[in-house]
Design an enzyme around this catalytic site. Structure first.
Site, short mmCIF file in Angstrom:
data_model
loop_
_atom_site.label_atom_id
_atom_site.label_comp_id
_atom_site.label_asym_id
_atom_site.label_seq_id
_atom_site.Cartn_x
_atom_site.Cartn_y
_atom_site.Cartn_z
CE LYS A 152 -2.34 -1.13 3.78
NZ LYS A 152 -1.80 -2.47 4.11
NE ARG A 206 -4.49 -2.04 9.56
CZ ARG A 206 -3.47 -1.42 8.99
NH1 ARG A 206 -3.55 -0.19 8.59
NH2 ARG A 206 -2.34 -2.07 8.79
NE ARG A 233 7.35 -3.06 6.18
CZ ARG A 233 6.04 -2.77 6.13
NH1 ARG A 233 5.51 -2.27 5.03
NH2 ARG A 233 5.27 -2.99 7.17
NE ARG A 290 6.07 -0.82 10.42
CZ ARG A 290 4.97 -0.84 9.68
NH1 ARG A 290 4.96 -0.25 8.49
NH2 ARG A 290 3.89 -1.44 10.13
NE ARG A 345 1.91 -5.41 11.15
CZ ARG A 345 2.97 -5.10 10.42
NH1 ARG A 345 4.16 -5.62 10.72
NH2 ARG A 345 2.85 -4.29 9.41
O1 C5P Z 1 -0.83 0.74 8.06
P1 C5P Z 1 0.35 0.15 8.76
O2 C5P Z 1 0.58 -1.28 8.43
O3 C5P Z 1 1.56 1.00 8.65
O4 C5P Z 1 -0.05 0.16 10.31
C1 C5P Z 1 0.84 -0.29 11.30
C2 C5P Z 1 0.09 -0.58 12.58
O5 C5P Z 1 -0.60 0.59 13.03
C3 C5P Z 1 -1.02 -1.63 12.45
O6 C5P Z 1 -0.50 -2.95 12.52
C4 C5P Z 1 -1.88 -1.28 13.64
O7 C5P Z 1 -1.30 -1.74 14.85
C5 C5P Z 1 -1.84 0.24 13.63
N1 C5P Z 1 -2.97 0.80 12.85
C6 C5P Z 1 -4.23 0.75 13.41
N2 C5P Z 1 -5.31 1.25 12.73
C7 C5P Z 1 -5.15 1.77 11.49
C8 C5P Z 1 -3.88 1.82 10.90
C9 C5P Z 1 -2.79 1.31 11.61
O8 C5P Z 1 -4.40 0.27 14.53
N3 C5P Z 1 -6.22 2.26 10.83
MG MG Z 2 2.08 1.18 5.15
#
Ligand code: C5P
Ligand code: MG
Length: 193
Positions: free
Chosen positions: A14, A89, A129, A135, A147
């Site tokens: 993404k 999400r 990654r 991270r 996740r």
């Molecule tokens: O979008 P990304 O993978 O970078 O998000 C990293 C973490 O941030 C997710 O695994 C989650 O713990 C948190 N997150 C969330 N709600 C969202 C976006 C991200 O809780 N809408």
């Molecule tokens: Mg991302």
């Protein structure tokens, strides 16, 4: 206005594809994950709260994420629209986003572009990654799998909501970055006609 929801499991590409889409269509990217990481780096109260969820691979509670997103959408911008990367999400976030774009931007979500990648490939991508991303949630296979589990438990239903609105489009997220970008551009161009 073009407002794109970029959808897909963690590691589906993404963030990478958002970069290409913002350049091509003059959009502003809002990545809720990046915003959380910025707050974590600066050790803000929001960052401390988010960290307690993110480090376990769980989702931050809806209202926290929604408030952060509203703040971002309200900032003035001269772009032609937005890309929402990693948001919504949950079903609750999807409803909130609908309301926010209508009230603040006076425009709907145009399309939900979904990147499809199978689970084992995601795990391998995220572990790779993690070698350079710094991270904490990329560094451990157990957190990565959690996740992905959270994605199926809470996030997958977001797709249903956009399907019902006829706005959901799947694109194969495996291939070269350019190839995938071209497929995404083709989908956006279709709705612009
Ligand atoms: O979008 P990304 O993978 O970078 O998000 C990293 C973490 O941030 C997710 O695994 C989650 O713990 C948190 N997150 C969330 N709600 C969202 C976006 C991200 O809780 N809408
Ligand atoms: Mg991302």
């Amino acid at each position: 206005m073009i407002n794109i929801v970029l959808f897909g499991p963690p590691g589906s590409g993404k963030g990478t594809q958002a970069q290409h889409l913002i350049e091509k269509y003059n959009l502003k990217q809002i990545s809720t994950g990046d915003l959380f990481r910025f707050n974590m780096k600066n050790d803000t109260p929001l960052g401390q709260l988010a960290k307690s969820y993110i480090d376990k691979g769980e989702l931050v509670p809806d209202q926290v994420t929604i408030d952060m997103l509203v703040h971002e959408v309200k900032k003035p911008t001269d772009t032609a629209g937005f890309i929402f990367d990693g948001f919504p999400r949950t079903a609750g976030q999807t409803e909130a986003l609908e309301q926010i774009v209508n009230e603040v931007l006076g425009a709907p979500i145009s399309i939900c572009l979904s990147l499809v990648v199978e689970d084992e490939a995601l795990v391998q991508r995220l572990l790779k990654r993690g070698e350079t991303s710094g991270r904490t949630d990329d560094s451990n296979e157990e957190i990565i799998r959690n996740r992905i589990k959270e994605y199926y438990a809470k996030t997958a239903e977001v797709a249903e909501l956009y399907k019902q609105q006829g706005k959901y489009v799947e694109v194969n997220g495996v291939g070269s970055i350019e190839e995938i970008s071209e497929k995404l551009f083709a989908e956006v161009d279709k709705i612009q006609k």
